[in-house]
Structures are given as C-alpha cells and as structure tokens.
Design a protein around this motif. Sequence first.
Motif, short mmCIF file in Angstrom:
data_model
loop_
_atom_site.label_atom_id
_atom_site.label_comp_id
_atom_site.label_asym_id
_atom_site.label_seq_id
_atom_site.Cartn_x
_atom_site.Cartn_y
_atom_site.Cartn_z
N LEU A 1 51.33 19.87 22.37
CA LEU A 1 51.00 20.69 21.09
C LEU A 1 52.32 21.03 20.65
N GLN A 2 53.38 21.57 21.55
CA GLN A 2 54.49 21.92 20.89
C GLN A 2 55.55 20.88 20.56
N GLN A 3 55.15 19.79 21.62
CA GLN A 3 56.11 18.39 21.18
C GLN A 3 55.80 18.13 19.80
N ASN A 4 54.58 17.82 19.68
CA ASN A 4 54.15 17.32 18.15
C ASN A 4 54.54 18.25 16.90
N LEU A 5 54.74 19.70 17.42
CA LEU A 5 55.10 20.43 16.08
C LEU A 5 56.61 20.11 15.75
N GLN A 6 57.31 19.77 17.21
CA GLN A 6 58.58 19.62 17.09
C GLN A 6 58.86 18.26 16.28
N TRP A 7 58.14 17.21 16.33
CA TRP A 7 58.15 15.88 15.78
C TRP A 7 57.75 16.18 14.16
N LEU A 8 56.82 17.17 14.00
CA LEU A 8 56.49 17.28 12.52
C LEU A 8 57.60 18.05 11.86
N GLN B 1 60.70 17.65 12.34
CA GLN B 1 61.87 16.79 12.37
C GLN B 1 61.54 15.78 11.06
N GLU B 2 60.16 15.58 11.06
CA GLU B 2 59.75 14.61 9.77
C GLU B 2 59.99 15.29 8.51
N ILE B 3 59.73 16.64 8.56
CA ILE B 3 59.84 17.36 7.05
C ILE B 3 61.46 17.29 6.85
N GLU B 4 62.15 17.87 7.87
CA GLU B 4 63.59 17.89 7.50
C GLU B 4 63.92 16.69 7.14
N TYR B 5 63.60 15.47 7.79
CA TYR B 5 64.24 14.13 7.43
C TYR B 5 63.92 13.94 5.71
N GLY C 1 49.59 14.50 4.97
CA GLY C 1 49.53 13.06 5.64
C GLY C 1 50.37 13.41 7.13
N LEU C 2 51.60 14.16 7.03
CA LEU C 2 52.24 14.38 8.34
C LEU C 2 51.49 15.13 9.51
N THR C 3 50.73 16.33 8.80
CA THR C 3 49.85 17.02 9.71
C THR C 3 48.61 16.25 10.42
N LYS C 4 48.27 15.25 9.54
CA LYS C 4 47.11 14.30 10.06
C LYS C 4 47.71 13.57 10.94
N LYS C 5 48.87 12.98 11.07
CA LYS C 5 49.58 12.09 12.07
C LYS C 5 49.68 12.88 13.19
N ALA C 6 50.31 14.18 13.18
CA ALA C 6 50.58 15.19 14.27
C ALA C 6 49.03 15.59 14.90
N SER C 7 47.89 15.73 14.22
CA SER C 7 46.78 15.97 14.73
C SER C 7 46.22 14.70 15.43
N MET C 8 46.38 13.89 14.94
CA MET C 8 45.97 12.40 15.44
C MET C 8 46.88 12.22 17.07
N ALA C 9 47.97 12.49 16.95
CA ALA C 9 48.83 12.36 18.24
C ALA C 9 48.36 13.40 19.26
N ILE C 10 48.05 14.77 18.78
CA ILE C 10 47.39 15.73 19.67
C ILE C 10 46.08 14.98 20.27
N ASP C 11 45.34 14.80 19.48
CA ASP C 11 43.86 14.22 20.10
C ASP C 11 44.16 12.96 20.78
N ALA C 12 45.15 12.20 20.88
CA ALA C 12 45.39 11.14 21.63
C ALA C 12 45.37 11.40 23.07
N THR C 13 46.00 12.63 23.33
CA THR C 13 46.30 13.22 24.89
C THR C 13 45.11 13.43 25.33
N GLY C 14 44.18 13.73 24.82
CA GLY C 14 42.86 14.33 25.40
C GLY C 14 42.81 15.78 24.79
N MET C 15 43.53 16.40 24.09
CA MET C 15 43.16 17.72 23.37
C MET C 15 42.39 17.44 22.26
#
Length: 289
Positions: free
Chosen positions: A204-211, A213-217, A231-245
């Motif tokens: 959860l926190q790891q994907n917030l960090q990724w998000l 970084q993407e916003i800053e970039y 679009g970025l939050t959708k990608k982060a959400s999909m990545a979170i869900d892919a872990t089983g959460m």
Amino acid sequence: MITVSDILQLRQQVKAWRQEGLTIAFVPTMGNLHEGHISLVDEAHKHADKVIASIFINPMQFGANEDIDNYPRTMENDQQKLIAAGTDLLFTPTPEIIYPKGIAKQSFVEVPNVSEGYCGESRPGHFRGVATVVCKLFNLVQPDVACFGLKDYQQVQVIQTMVEDLSMPIDIIAVPTVREANGLALSSRNGYLTAEEKAVAPALQQNLQWLAQEIEYSRKNSPDHSPDFIGLTKKASMAIDATGMKTDYIHVCHARTLQPASEDDTELVILAAAHCGKARLIDNLQLFL
C-alpha cells in the motif's frame, strides 16, 4: 500514573494542575496501544507540563457492520506502556459515562467538507462519531494542546477544522506516522493480519511512493500540463489489487482542503485505503511540489 474513569475526579485533578499554573497536553486513544500511540505521548511531553491520555472505544464512530465487539481490549498492557512513557493521568470512561442518554439521544458535532469522501464515504457517520467524542473529551480535559497521528490524515483535518470553526483554544499537533522497517504504518488493525497478509500489506505505502514519484516526474518534465491524477491513481489501484489486497479508494488531494488536486496545487496528499484480509488499512503520503 493516576487512572480515573469518573468525570468529577478528572476535573478535580485538572483543576489542581491549573491552580499550580501547569499546562496540559492530551492524547486520546482507543487502546490496544503500539509505538505509534507512544510517539504521541512522547510528543505531548514536549509541549506541556502534564500529559493526559484517554482510552475509550467509541461506539459512535463504528458502523453497523464494523468490528467494535472484536476490537482488541488490552487495558493492563496499555497502562504499563503509558506508565513507561511518563503519562501523568489516564482517563478510562465507559460508554455510559460518555453517552449517559445513549447515542440515539446524544447531541453531535458535524464537520462539513473535510469529513466527506474517502473514509467518510466508506464509513458513513464515522467522522460524526469522531468529532463528537473528541469535542466532548476536549471539554472534559480542557487541554492546551492535543496530539494526533498523521496516519489518520483525514481525521486530523476533521479535528483541526472543528477546533478552528468552534474557536477552541487548543493547539492540534499532527505527529508523523510510525512505520515498520518495511514501510507498513503501525495500526491496531494490523493485529488482524496473518503472516502472509502482513508480508503483502507494505505494498500500500510502496504504491503511494510510486504515485508520488510519477506526479513529481510529470510536474518536472511537463510543467505546462497537469499530471494525469486519475490515470495514475488507477494504475496504483491496479498494482495494489494485484498483490491480493482490494483497494477501497486512492485519491490525490489538496493537503488542507482534501478537495481533488488541481494543476496549480503545490501541497498535496495522497489518501488511500485497502482491504487486506480482515483488516482495512489506511495510509497517506504528503507531497510538496
């Protein structure tokens, strides 16, 4: 450490300290204490002569299908932790003391705007219960300062807004989130996690960090265009869900108003919640551009 559950005893002790010219800091909790709670007590000591903590599992902030009956009750262990942290007084009221007329007949405090959306949408009535009990505890303790953890970022904004709007003479101190080495925010609800789920939860926190970084970039490389927050939050959400959460929500907001972020905002917060097994985890990440 003095421990009282009676309002009269609490007020008598507060009055005695006030007559000595002492200042008071307050840390309200629902018990089942961990290092995050103790960090609030440690911070409180920096701002006042005396520190009062409370343990009260507030029924008004739990929804019909939530876990108040199973919420961990660890009073003896909590008391020992508070003693070790140098707490001066622990207030342990019962629901009958806090809500003598019953919740259905209890006056309540509603904080508009910042209470809406996010956890306010996922848990209807939650922030009404939080604001009401904190307001009542403030009236009982009458502290100079009160400390709250930034893990519950929306809650901090609700309380800060309530204090400002109702002209309460209390300084609200927001204390940084305490985390495990893997980044997982400490929470009483982490006790619901199995070993396997606890290994997944830091995502959860790891994907917030990724998000972030993407916003800053995006801001750095395309200053004339707003980042694609949706679009970025959708990608982060999909990545979170892919872990089983299972993502409850993830949004990029203005850090103070909690309104959806705009291209001109420079103070942002990413708010997120996700279900991991039986636990509903919340987290956030502030971002200054």
